[in-house]
Scaffold this active site. Structure first.
Site, mmCIF file in Angstrom:
data_model
loop_
_atom_site.group_PDB
_atom_site.id
_atom_site.type_symbol
_atom_site.label_atom_id
_atom_site.label_comp_id
_atom_site.label_asym_id
_atom_site.label_seq_id
_atom_site.Cartn_x
_atom_site.Cartn_y
_atom_site.Cartn_z
ATOM 1 N N GLU A 92 -2.510 10.811 5.665
ATOM 2 C CA GLU A 92 -2.489 11.204 7.068
ATOM 3 C C GLU A 92 -1.073 11.135 7.631
ATOM 4 O O GLU A 92 -0.286 10.262 7.263
ATOM 5 C CB GLU A 92 -3.430 10.321 7.893
ATOM 6 N N CYS B 12 5.260 10.659 12.362
ATOM 7 C CA CYS B 12 5.005 9.472 11.541
ATOM 8 C C CYS B 12 4.450 9.938 10.204
ATOM 9 O O CYS B 12 3.392 10.581 10.156
ATOM 10 C CB CYS B 12 4.017 8.551 12.254
ATOM 11 N N CYS C 219 -1.973 1.876 0.318
ATOM 12 C CA CYS C 219 -0.886 0.900 0.368
ATOM 13 C C CYS C 219 -1.229 -0.274 -0.540
ATOM 14 O O CYS C 219 -2.361 -0.750 -0.548
ATOM 15 C CB CYS C 219 -0.662 0.397 1.794
ATOM 16 N N CYS D 94 -1.920 -5.927 3.827
ATOM 17 C CA CYS D 94 -1.744 -6.769 5.014
ATOM 18 C C CYS D 94 -3.090 -6.939 5.708
ATOM 19 O O CYS D 94 -3.863 -5.988 5.843
ATOM 20 C CB CYS D 94 -0.722 -6.144 5.963
ATOM 21 N N CYS E 263 -4.349 -4.632 8.798
ATOM 22 C CA CYS E 263 -4.041 -3.206 8.726
ATOM 23 C C CYS E 263 -5.170 -2.443 8.040
ATOM 24 O O CYS E 263 -5.530 -2.741 6.892
ATOM 25 C CB CYS E 263 -2.729 -2.986 7.975
ATOM 26 N N CYS F 120 -1.080 2.797 15.461
ATOM 27 C CA CYS F 120 -0.480 1.949 14.433
ATOM 28 C C CYS F 120 -1.538 1.161 13.673
ATOM 29 O O CYS F 120 -2.384 0.505 14.267
ATOM 30 C CB CYS F 120 0.505 0.990 15.098
#
Length: 375
Positions: free
Chosen positions: A98, A111, A118, A122, A125, A346
């Site tokens: 995305e 962005c 990933c 984290c 997230c 975010c």
């Protein structure tokens, strides 16, 4: 130089100037042709060699036989009530990523993602919870910018050339993919491609210290650090990478990054989690941590996602935290949430990832086990 087999053409979208020159020299062509090709591909947006009128007919025919200009494919577009665009982009192997475009009065920020999923996991997230498949290629990274420029200029003339800034804050950890990220940055900055200045490109990292050093030597783009905690105990929980690169070493690396440019600062990204990292005591710890570090702090209201245990700090708490940092002389802003109604804010980006880490499976099993225990 091995140019390409008939079955696998070279994708010129991912070649920066140095790589394009080497490619053309391998064909026996003059190096100046590299500038022409980069301009046709990135400024003009052409994908057909036959339309590149200042190239010789023989070169165009040769390129058509051994090369291609292939961007990833936008398969879904959402536009938020605040004008934010979110694109779901399908890659050639079926994975999806995305990208998000955030329009503002004086700028337009794209962005972009650097990995499929990933690897860092984290805890707060959503992107990290879906697992990791692979690194993106340079063509897939720069392809997000190439696509956005085309879509925005076609859909709305007021967005023509509206992308003034690019941030590597989408899916993935950019500093774990620098072999592909750096050539993409080179293209973003090149005058014959997108012409973005070093101040207009920001690379975000969770704190990969060797990557910070490599990035500093290769390109002097802006740097953002996903900090989110003020001590190692808490950061080990929120950002597991901290166990490998703890805060003391990380702050030294931050001081070193702009050592030759004393007027520049690293952006410290700090997600505000209710009751976790948002007290005045945490603010005092952050002030001590950032002593002598060239830093600006960006406080980010937490954006929720399914099955998370974290909550967003209330506005009053966030403002008190900000005031404490400002009183200590630290420039501190609060990020305005954009695109949250289309999960483009975010920490909310989630593609369709062929998860090599099996993280999604483990998370489903954890949730199912928790549900059984409650029953």
């Amino acid at each position: 130089m091995n140019l390409a087999s008939p079955q696998q053409k070279i994708n010129l979208l991912g070649l920066d100037l140095a790589a394009m020159r080497a490619f053309l020299e391998g064909m026996g062509e003059k190096p100046f042709r590299a500038l022409q090709l980069i301009q046709w591909i990135h400024t003009k947006g052409l994908t057909q060699f036959s339309e590149m009128s200042n190239l010789s007919k023989s070169l165009r025919e040769s390129l058509a036989n051994i090369a291609t200009i292939q961007a990833p494919e936008i398969i879904h577009q959402n536009i938020a009530t605040d004008g934010t665009y979110k694109w779901l982009i399908r890659l050639s192997d079926g994975n999806c990523i995305e990208s998000v475009f955030i329009p503002e009065k004086t700028r337009g920020t794209l962005c972009i993602s650097s990995q499929v999923g990933c690897i860092l996991n984290c805890d707060f997230c959503s992107t990290g919870k879906q697992g990791f498949s692979r690194n993106l290629t340079t063509a897939e990274i720069i392809g997000q910018l190439w696509l956005a420029v085309r879509v925005l200029s076609t859909n709305n003339k007021e967005h023509d050339r509206a992308i003034t800034n690019v941030v590597f804050m989408g899916m993935g950890e950019p500093l774990l993919n620098l072999d592909q990220v750096i050539p993409a940055i080179n293209l973003m900055r090149h005058d014959n491609a997108y012409g973005l200045s070093k101040y207009r490109i920001t690379v975000s990292t969770a704190g990969v210290i060797p990557g910070m050093q490599t990035l500093r030597l290769a390109t002097d783009t802006a740097l953002a650090l996903s900090l989110h905690a003020t001590n190692d105990t808490l950061r080990n929980e929120l950002v597991p990478l901290n166990k490998k690169y703890p805060l003391a070493a990380l702050m030294i690396a931050c001081k070193d990054y702009f050592k030759n440019e004393p007027r520049r600062s690293i952006i410290m990204e700090y997600v505000m989690l209710a009751g976790v990292n948002d007290t005045i005591a945490h603010a005092k710890e952050l002030i001590c941590l950032l002593q002598d570090v060239p830093a600006k702090v960006n406080l980010i209201p937490f954006n929720t996602f399914p099955n998370t245990t974290y909550q967003q700090s209330d506005p009053e708490t966030i403002h008190r935290f900000q005031e404490k940092l400002i009183s200590a002389g630290i420039f501190t802003s609060i990020r305005r949430t954009r695109g949250d109604d289309i999960t483009a804010a975010c920490g909310q980006l989630v593609g369709d990832v062929q998860d090599r880490t099996k993280r999604q499976q483990r998370e489903r099993e954890r949730i199912e086990q928790s549900s059984r225990e409650r029953v």
